[in-house]
Design a protein around this motif. Structure first.
Motif, PDB file in Angstrom:
ATOM      1  N   TYR A  36      70.784  -4.374  53.731  1.00  0.00           N
ATOM      2  CA  TYR A  36      71.274  -2.950  53.175  1.00  0.00           C
ATOM      3  C   TYR A  36      70.903  -1.959  54.053  1.00  0.00           C
ATOM      4  CZ  TYR A  36      71.219   1.349  50.388  1.00  0.00           C
ATOM      5  OH  TYR A  36      71.147   2.548  49.959  1.00  0.00           O
ATOM      6  N   LEU A  37      69.576  -1.741  54.394  1.00  0.00           N
ATOM      7  CA  LEU A  37      69.150  -0.896  55.248  1.00  0.00           C
ATOM      8  C   LEU A  37      69.883  -0.818  56.580  1.00  0.00           C
ATOM      9  CD1 LEU A  37      65.289  -0.942  54.315  1.00  0.00           C
ATOM     10  CD2 LEU A  37      66.978   0.736  53.479  1.00  0.00           C
ATOM     11  N   ILE A  38      70.098  -1.812  57.214  1.00  0.00           N
ATOM     12  CA  ILE A  38      70.569  -1.928  58.662  1.00  0.00           C
ATOM     13  C   ILE A  38      72.205  -1.406  58.341  1.00  0.00           C
ATOM     14  CG2 ILE A  38      71.351  -3.648  60.428  1.00  0.00           C
ATOM     15  CD1 ILE A  38      68.968  -5.284  59.680  1.00  0.00           C
ATOM     16  N   GLN A  39      72.833  -1.709  57.474  1.00  0.00           N
ATOM     17  CA  GLN A  39      74.116  -1.451  57.295  1.00  0.00           C
ATOM     18  C   GLN A  39      74.324   0.115  57.007  1.00  0.00           C
ATOM     19  OE1 GLN A  39      75.240  -4.112  53.826  1.00  0.00           O
ATOM     20  NE2 GLN A  39      76.118  -5.539  55.434  1.00  0.00           N
ATOM     21  N   GLN A  40      72.957   0.712  56.658  1.00  0.00           N
ATOM     22  CA  GLN A  40      73.221   2.168  56.565  1.00  0.00           C
ATOM     23  C   GLN A  40      73.050   2.901  57.993  1.00  0.00           C
ATOM     24  OE1 GLN A  40      73.570   3.550  53.514  1.00  0.00           O
ATOM     25  NE2 GLN A  40      73.898   1.311  53.070  1.00  0.00           N
ATOM     26  N   ILE A  41      72.912   2.184  58.971  1.00  0.00           N
ATOM     27  CA  ILE A  41      72.902   2.871  60.380  1.00  0.00           C
ATOM     28  C   ILE A  41      74.366   2.701  60.858  1.00  0.00           C
ATOM     29  CG2 ILE A  41      71.737   2.514  62.629  1.00  0.00           C
ATOM     30  CD1 ILE A  41      69.524   0.678  61.498  1.00  0.00           C
TER      31      ILE A  41
END
Length: 419
Positions: free
Chosen positions: A339-344
């Motif tokens: 999820y966090l990577i996809q927020q980049i």
């Protein structure tokens, strides 16, 4: 729904029932005493603090008893490998009869192929995934050559479709349906080292067995990471190392599985040694070879105790926690990482590992556009320890035993700043 804040990551750690396990490990530090953000348990697991005690006990017994340590002490050396069997069997979902700890991974694969790769002039080919770990490719290639076959002809590759990174099970089905009469063995990596894709072992076994092919699995990136349920999968054999997710130290011993259906077949071809001879008559010395039943029947030599002590330390931890709890945390931790990577907001990277938690372990493979290794190098300079695999992937593994949700958040914040 997840939140992209440090406070949220800290809250997840407070709610984590396994958070205390982190204190059981030595976490490497930089020169200023700051902990590394360690995401390479898929390559070498961290050292459990109890490992030193377990090894020291055997050193003390060696000093105290000498050769009598084989029979004396808290954990006598003669049956030492048996102290590992039940707990290792639980990790991979097998019966104790089906599992033994011995040798190293590629050595075990060769010993298993002595028994389960029995080519004929017509049925001799071997199927591997196209991006199999190099050691597997070298091993099966050398087996083909040893038996007098040409590698180009005898090696069949299960490939992703053009423009895709992941394997499709229906493509393996087509390969075996079309060429199964010529295929003797499927040797597949259960969790692909490069993409992190976790394959359906039971389906692979069904596909292979439908055409009378033997089926073997390399679980190097699966043991201690996923729950492969080897017995239920019905694969014929498997092997795995213990220095990745099983945290047993660099170059440590490997595990081996042979399905119960082969346990009592004394006619299977195999190499023989002292330690796969019947333990009841082993020390009578002048007996004809009498192979042991089960996975122990593939041992050759007496066990190296100091390496096994490190494995025992790790397996005791796994037994205390259980794979069910570890998988539950792993799925949540990896999903948060994803999820966090996809927020980049960037087009320079993308995750090629499956999003479905049932099709992956804890590893996420981050593909870098234009195959630029400098991003990985910059992460290392910022104390984020990942690993690079050619041509274009940064492998990251948030291991549930010792990685925290805050680790994941901090790592992605650094990644974002570098991008």
């Amino acid at each position: 729904m997840y939140k992209n804040t440090l406070d949220y990551a800290i809250q997840l750690d407070k709610e984590d029932k396994l958070a205390h396990l982190r204190d059981e490990f030595h976490v490497p530090k930089d020169q200023k005493g700051n902990n590394w953000l360690y995401f390479t348990g898929n390559s070498l697991g961290l050292q459990p603090k109890r490992t030193q005690h377990y090894i020291q006990q055997e050193l003390d017994d060696w000093a105290k008893y000498g050769v009598e340590g084989h029979f004396e002490g808290e954990t006598p050396w003669l049956p030492y490998h048996e102290f590992l069997t039940d707990k290792m069997a639980k990790v991979v979902g097998a019966k104790p009869l089906e599992v033994v700890v011995m040798n190293t991974l590629t050595t075990n694969l060769h010993l298993l192929m002595v028994s389960f790769y029995q080519p004929t002039k017509k049925k001799y080919k071997i199927v591997i995934e196209s991006d199999a770990f190099p050691s597997d490719r070298y091993a099966v290639g050398s087996q083909l050559k040893f038996h007098g076959f040409d590698i180009e002809d005898g090696l069949i590759e299960w490939r992703p479709r053009e423009g895709e990174e992941l394997l499709r099970i229906e493509d393996l089905e087509s390969i075996v349906e079309e060429q199964g009469d010529e295929i003797a063995l499927l040797l597949i990596g259960g969790v692909n080292y490069y993409t992190g894709q976790y394959l359906d072992l039971k389906r692979i076994a069904e596909i292979g067995h439908a055409k009378n092919c033997m089926v073997g699995i390399d679980l190097a990136h699966g043991a201690g990471n996923v729950s492969p349920e080897l017995h239920e999968s019905d694969v014929d054999f498997a092997a795995w190392c213990t220095y990745k997710y099983l945290n047993s130290g660099p170059g440590s011993l490997a595990g081996l599985f042979v399905h119960e259906k082969h346990a009592h077949n004394k006619e299977l071809p195999r190499f023989a040694g002292w330690w796969n001879h019947n333990k009841e008559t082993r020390f009578n010395m002048r007996q004809p070879f009498d192979v042991m039943a089960g996975a122990e029947g593939w041992q050759l030599s007496n066990p190296p105790i100091l390496s096994m002590a490190a494995i025992r330390a790790s397996l005791d931890m796994f037994d205390e926690v259980g794979m069910t709890a570890l998988r539950e945390k792993s799925e949540k931790l990896t999903a948060y990482f994803e999820y966090l990577i996809q927020q980049i907001d960037t087009d320079r990277i993308r995750i090629i590992t499956p999003s479905n938690p049932k099709e992956r372990g804890c590893q996420l493979s981050i593909q870098v556009k234009n195959a630029d290794k400098s991003l990985h190098q910059k992460l290392t300079e910022n104390n984020v320890i990942t690993d690079w695999r050619e041509p274009d992937v940064i492998r990251c593994a948030p291991v549930p035993m010792y990685n925290s949700f805050q680790d994941v958040f901090n790592m992605v914040e650094i990644l974002k700043s570098l991008l």
